[in-house]
Design a protein around this motif. Structure first.
Motif, PDB file in Angstrom:
ATOM      1  N   ARG A   1       0.837  -1.207   0.000  1.00  0.00           N
ATOM      2  CA  ARG A   1       0.000   0.000   0.000  1.00  0.00           C
ATOM      3  C   ARG A   1       0.868   1.251   0.000  1.00  0.00           C
ATOM      4  NH1 ARG A   1      -1.433   3.780   3.323  1.00  0.00           N
ATOM      5  NH2 ARG A   1      -0.428   2.816   5.103  1.00  0.00           N
ATOM      6  N   ARG A   2       1.875   1.278   0.882  1.00  0.00           N
ATOM      7  CA  ARG A   2       2.744   2.452   0.955  1.00  0.00           C
ATOM      8  C   ARG A   2       3.525   2.649  -0.342  1.00  0.00           C
ATOM      9  NH1 ARG A   2       6.495   2.172   5.571  1.00  0.00           N
ATOM     10  NH2 ARG A   2       6.870   4.354   5.059  1.00  0.00           N
ATOM     11  N   LYS A   3       3.940   1.539  -0.967  1.00  0.00           N
ATOM     12  CA  LYS A   3       4.665   1.629  -2.240  1.00  0.00           C
ATOM     13  C   LYS A   3       3.752   2.195  -3.317  1.00  0.00           C
ATOM     14  CE  LYS A   3       7.394  -1.089  -5.487  1.00  0.00           C
ATOM     15  NZ  LYS A   3       7.901  -2.413  -5.822  1.00  0.00           N
ATOM     16  N   ALA A   4       2.518   1.698  -3.382  1.00  0.00           N
ATOM     17  CA  ALA A   4       1.563   2.169  -4.390  1.00  0.00           C
ATOM     18  C   ALA A   4       1.236   3.649  -4.203  1.00  0.00           C
ATOM     19  CB  ALA A   4       0.283   1.335  -4.327  1.00  0.00           C
ATOM     20  N   GLU A   5       1.245   4.111  -2.971  1.00  0.00           N
ATOM     21  CA  GLU A   5       0.944   5.515  -2.675  1.00  0.00           C
ATOM     22  C   GLU A   5       2.179   6.401  -2.778  1.00  0.00           C
ATOM     23  OE1 GLU A   5      -0.789   5.363   1.225  1.00  0.00           O
ATOM     24  OE2 GLU A   5      -2.720   4.675   0.470  1.00  0.00           O
ATOM     25  N   GLY A   6       3.337   5.801  -3.067  1.00  0.00           N
ATOM     26  CA  GLY A   6       4.572   6.568  -3.168  1.00  0.00           C
ATOM     27  C   GLY A   6       5.039   7.105  -1.826  1.00  0.00           C
ATOM     28  N   LYS A   7       4.744   6.393  -0.753  1.00  0.00           N
ATOM     29  CA  LYS A   7       5.073   6.870   0.588  1.00  0.00           C
ATOM     30  C   LYS A   7       6.207   6.099   1.250  1.00  0.00           C
ATOM     31  CE  LYS A   7       0.479   8.649   1.614  1.00  0.00           C
ATOM     32  NZ  LYS A   7      -0.664   8.576   2.526  1.00  0.00           N
ATOM     33  N   LEU A   8       6.999   5.386   0.463  1.00  0.00           N
ATOM     34  CA  LEU A   8       8.139   4.672   1.047  1.00  0.00           C
ATOM     35  C   LEU A   8       9.295   5.636   1.237  1.00  0.00           C
ATOM     36  CD1 LEU A   8       8.214   1.292  -0.893  1.00  0.00           C
ATOM     37  CD2 LEU A   8       7.361   1.728   1.403  1.00  0.00           C
ATOM     38  N   GLY A   9       9.998   5.454   2.330  1.00  0.00           N
ATOM     39  CA  GLY A   9      11.184   6.266   2.567  1.00  0.00           C
ATOM     40  C   GLY A   9      12.326   5.792   1.687  1.00  0.00           C
ATOM     41  N   GLU A  10      13.494   6.335   1.948  1.00  0.00           N
ATOM     42  CA  GLU A  10      14.661   5.974   1.141  1.00  0.00           C
ATOM     43  C   GLU A  10      15.145   4.564   1.406  1.00  0.00           C
ATOM     44  OE1 GLU A  10      17.798   8.830   1.364  1.00  0.00           O
ATOM     45  OE2 GLU A  10      16.421  10.499   1.188  1.00  0.00           O
ATOM     46  N   GLY A  11      14.814   4.017   2.569  1.00  0.00           N
ATOM     47  CA  GLY A  11      15.267   2.680   2.909  1.00  0.00           C
ATOM     48  C   GLY A  11      16.613   2.709   3.615  1.00  0.00           C
ATOM     49  N   VAL A  12      17.116   1.550   3.925  1.00  0.00           N
ATOM     50  CA  VAL A  12      18.393   1.405   4.628  1.00  0.00           C
ATOM     51  C   VAL A  12      19.274   0.496   3.779  1.00  0.00           C
ATOM     52  CG1 VAL A  12      19.499   0.608   6.751  1.00  0.00           C
ATOM     53  CG2 VAL A  12      17.208   1.617   6.846  1.00  0.00           C
ATOM     54  N   PRO A  13      20.498   0.930   3.509  1.00  0.00           N
ATOM     55  CA  PRO A  13      21.398   0.091   2.711  1.00  0.00           C
ATOM     56  C   PRO A  13      21.627  -1.274   3.379  1.00  0.00           C
ATOM     57  CG  PRO A  13      22.293   2.294   2.956  1.00  0.00           C
ATOM     58  CD  PRO A  13      21.104   2.194   3.866  1.00  0.00           C
ATOM     59  N   HIS A  14      21.804  -2.287   2.558  1.00  0.00           N
ATOM     60  CA  HIS A  14      21.983  -3.659   3.024  1.00  0.00           C
ATOM     61  C   HIS A  14      23.114  -3.762   4.053  1.00  0.00           C
ATOM     62  CE1 HIS A  14      21.788  -8.021   2.762  1.00  0.00           C
ATOM     63  NE2 HIS A  14      23.102  -8.033   2.684  1.00  0.00           N
ATOM     64  N   GLU A  15      24.230  -3.146   3.787  1.00  0.00           N
ATOM     65  CA  GLU A  15      25.369  -3.226   4.708  1.00  0.00           C
ATOM     66  C   GLU A  15      25.055  -2.574   6.050  1.00  0.00           C
ATOM     67  OE1 GLU A  15      28.066  -5.088   4.565  1.00  0.00           O
ATOM     68  OE2 GLU A  15      27.187  -5.854   2.707  1.00  0.00           O
ATOM     69  N   GLU A  16      24.259  -1.521   6.054  1.00  0.00           N
ATOM     70  CA  GLU A  16      23.868  -0.884   7.305  1.00  0.00           C
ATOM     71  C   GLU A  16      22.985  -1.815   8.130  1.00  0.00           C
ATOM     72  OE1 GLU A  16      23.425   2.168  10.267  1.00  0.00           O
ATOM     73  OE2 GLU A  16      24.941   1.628   8.798  1.00  0.00           O
ATOM     74  N   VAL A  17      22.083  -2.523   7.486  1.00  0.00           N
ATOM     75  CA  VAL A  17      21.233  -3.497   8.180  1.00  0.00           C
ATOM     76  C   VAL A  17      22.104  -4.591   8.785  1.00  0.00           C
ATOM     77  CG1 VAL A  17      19.436  -5.247   7.903  1.00  0.00           C
ATOM     78  CG2 VAL A  17      19.209  -3.020   6.773  1.00  0.00           C
ATOM     79  N   ARG A  18      23.066  -5.081   8.028  1.00  0.00           N
ATOM     80  CA  ARG A  18      23.967  -6.100   8.539  1.00  0.00           C
ATOM     81  C   ARG A  18      24.720  -5.599   9.768  1.00  0.00           C
ATOM     82  NH1 ARG A  18      24.943 -10.530   5.921  1.00  0.00           N
ATOM     83  NH2 ARG A  18      27.074 -10.730   6.687  1.00  0.00           N
ATOM     84  N   ARG A  19      25.165  -4.326   9.734  1.00  0.00           N
ATOM     85  CA  ARG A  19      25.876  -3.757  10.861  1.00  0.00           C
ATOM     86  C   ARG A  19      24.953  -3.654  12.087  1.00  0.00           C
ATOM     87  NH1 ARG A  19      26.198   0.440  13.740  1.00  0.00           N
ATOM     88  NH2 ARG A  19      24.722   1.664  12.562  1.00  0.00           N
ATOM     89  N   ILE A  20      23.724  -3.165  11.879  1.00  0.00           N
ATOM     90  CA  ILE A  20      22.760  -3.015  12.970  1.00  0.00           C
ATOM     91  C   ILE A  20      22.464  -4.360  13.622  1.00  0.00           C
ATOM     92  CG2 ILE A  20      20.352  -2.449  13.487  1.00  0.00           C
ATOM     93  CD1 ILE A  20      20.603  -0.242  11.311  1.00  0.00           C
ATOM     94  N   LEU A  21      22.339  -5.400  12.789  1.00  0.00           N
ATOM     95  CA  LEU A  21      22.012  -6.732  13.307  1.00  0.00           C
ATOM     96  C   LEU A  21      23.239  -7.495  13.780  1.00  0.00           C
ATOM     97  CD1 LEU A  21      19.370  -7.843  10.653  1.00  0.00           C
ATOM     98  CD2 LEU A  21      18.957  -6.990  12.969  1.00  0.00           C
ATOM     99  N   GLY A  22      24.406  -6.902  13.661  1.00  0.00           N
ATOM    100  CA  GLY A  22      25.629  -7.564  14.106  1.00  0.00           C
ATOM    101  C   GLY A  22      26.044  -8.705  13.219  1.00  0.00           C
ATOM    102  N   LEU A  23      25.765  -8.587  11.924  1.00  0.00           N
ATOM    103  CA  LEU A  23      26.079  -9.655  10.971  1.00  0.00           C
ATOM    104  C   LEU A  23      27.312  -9.304  10.135  1.00  0.00           C
ATOM    105  CD1 LEU A  23      22.440 -10.373   9.753  1.00  0.00           C
ATOM    106  CD2 LEU A  23      23.759 -11.626  11.466  1.00  0.00           C
ATOM    107  N   HIS A  24      28.336  -8.791  10.800  1.00  0.00           N
ATOM    108  CA  HIS A  24      29.568  -8.419  10.089  1.00  0.00           C
ATOM    109  C   HIS A  24      30.239  -9.648   9.509  1.00  0.00           C
ATOM    110  CE1 HIS A  24      29.258  -4.524  11.986  1.00  0.00           C
ATOM    111  NE2 HIS A  24      29.130  -5.129  13.156  1.00  0.00           N
ATOM    112  N   ARG A  25      30.924  -9.454   8.414  1.00  0.00           N
ATOM    113  CA  ARG A  25      31.682 -10.558   7.814  1.00  0.00           C
ATOM    114  C   ARG A  25      33.119 -10.417   8.163  1.00  0.00           C
ATOM    115  NH1 ARG A  25      29.463 -12.354   2.004  1.00  0.00           N
ATOM    116  NH2 ARG A  25      27.541 -11.238   2.069  1.00  0.00           N
TER     117      ARG A  25
END
Length: 64
Positions: free
Chosen positions: A40-64
């Motif tokens: 719904r949010r995508k169809a309404e054009g209301k999605l934010g910029e999102g979070v880069p994949h590497e940032e999510v990995r860092r937040i979740l402690g999934l460093h390589r």
């Protein structure tokens, strides 16, 4: 005991007051709701910029 996708319905004055279901069913419903909300949010054009994949990995402690 309820198994699988069975639900127990609690009523008050003939109207549904609550539903009891397995945690798996509730999780599936929550996932479906999240996907629908995203769509719904995508169809309404209301999605934010999102979070880069590497940032999510860092937040979740999934460093390589």
């Amino acid at each position: 005991m309820a198994q699988g996708h069975e639900a127990i319905t609690l009523t008050e004055d003939g109207r549904v007051a609550a539903l009891l279901g397995s945690p798996h069913v509730i999780e599936d419903l929550e996932d479906a709701l999240a996907v629908a909300e995203y769509g719904r949010r995508k169809a309404e054009g209301k999605l934010g910029e999102g979070v880069p994949h590497e940032e999510v990995r860092r937040i979740l402690g999934l460093h390589r």
